[in-house]
Design a protein around this motif. Structure first.
Motif, short mmCIF file in Angstrom:
data_model
loop_
_atom_site.label_atom_id
_atom_site.label_comp_id
_atom_site.label_asym_id
_atom_site.label_seq_id
_atom_site.Cartn_x
_atom_site.Cartn_y
_atom_site.Cartn_z
N PRO A 7 0.89 -1.22 0.06
CA PRO A 7 0.10 0.04 -0.09
C PRO A 7 0.72 1.32 -0.05
O PRO A 7 0.56 2.32 -0.58
CB PRO A 7 -0.81 -0.13 1.28
CG PRO A 7 -0.81 -1.63 1.54
CD PRO A 7 0.33 -1.94 1.07
N ILE A 10 1.84 2.18 -3.27
CA ILE A 10 0.62 2.54 -4.15
C ILE A 10 0.62 4.22 -3.86
O ILE A 10 0.19 4.84 -4.56
CB ILE A 10 -0.57 1.74 -4.10
CG1 ILE A 10 -0.34 0.24 -4.77
CG2 ILE A 10 -1.93 2.23 -4.53
CD1 ILE A 10 -1.25 -0.77 -4.25
N LYS A 11 0.59 4.34 -2.54
CA LYS A 11 0.27 5.64 -1.99
C LYS A 11 1.15 6.46 -2.63
O LYS A 11 0.91 7.70 -3.41
CB LYS A 11 0.46 5.86 -0.36
CG LYS A 11 0.70 7.12 0.02
CD LYS A 11 1.26 7.13 1.42
CE LYS A 11 1.68 8.46 1.94
NZ LYS A 11 2.66 9.14 1.43
N HIS A 16 -0.98 10.18 -3.08
CA HIS A 16 -1.68 10.48 -1.82
C HIS A 16 -0.86 11.03 -0.69
O HIS A 16 0.38 10.61 -0.72
CB HIS A 16 -2.56 9.09 -1.35
CG HIS A 16 -3.43 8.56 -2.52
ND1 HIS A 16 -3.67 7.25 -2.50
CD2 HIS A 16 -4.26 9.20 -3.54
CE1 HIS A 16 -4.41 6.89 -3.43
NE2 HIS A 16 -4.67 8.17 -3.88
N THR A 22 -5.31 5.97 0.61
CA THR A 22 -5.16 5.06 -0.46
C THR A 22 -5.73 3.55 -0.07
O THR A 22 -6.68 3.06 -0.59
CB THR A 22 -3.56 4.70 -0.26
OG1 THR A 22 -2.82 5.72 -0.69
CG2 THR A 22 -3.22 3.31 -1.21
N THR A 25 -9.55 4.03 -0.02
CA THR A 25 -10.10 3.86 -1.57
C THR A 25 -9.91 2.45 -2.08
O THR A 25 -10.78 2.10 -2.70
CB THR A 25 -9.16 4.87 -2.28
OG1 THR A 25 -9.08 6.19 -1.78
CG2 THR A 25 -9.69 4.93 -3.79
N TYR A 26 -8.71 1.87 -1.70
CA TYR A 26 -8.49 0.61 -2.35
C TYR A 26 -8.41 -0.59 -1.36
O TYR A 26 -8.11 -1.70 -1.67
CB TYR A 26 -7.23 0.71 -2.97
CG TYR A 26 -7.09 1.74 -4.28
CD1 TYR A 26 -7.81 1.57 -5.36
CD2 TYR A 26 -6.31 2.96 -3.85
CE1 TYR A 26 -7.70 2.59 -6.27
CE2 TYR A 26 -6.38 3.92 -4.86
CZ TYR A 26 -6.99 3.55 -6.07
OH TYR A 26 -6.98 4.69 -6.99
#
Length: 55
Positions: A7, A10-11, A16, A22, A25-26
């Motif tokens: 994560p 991804i952030k 983000h 993050t 949302t996911y």
């Protein structure tokens, strides 16, 4: 997320400012991650016990 991407990565990729954005949302894409983590930790603990017993 299904491919094992963390994560925090991804952030950063999506820009983000807060990991909560993050995850909020996911996070639904991680339904089995808690179970997978528990299984992994249990397997490691069992492996550690086997090593201790053979010493």
């Amino acid at each position: 997320m299904d491919h094992g991407v963390q994560p925090l990565m991804i952030k950063e990729r999506f820009g983000h400012k807060d990991i909560r954005v993050t995850l909020n949302t996911y996070g639904h894409l991680y339904p089995t991650k808690q179970k997978e983590l528990a299984e992994m930790l249990n397997a490691q603990r069992e492996e550690g016990r086997k090593t201790e017993c053979s010493v």
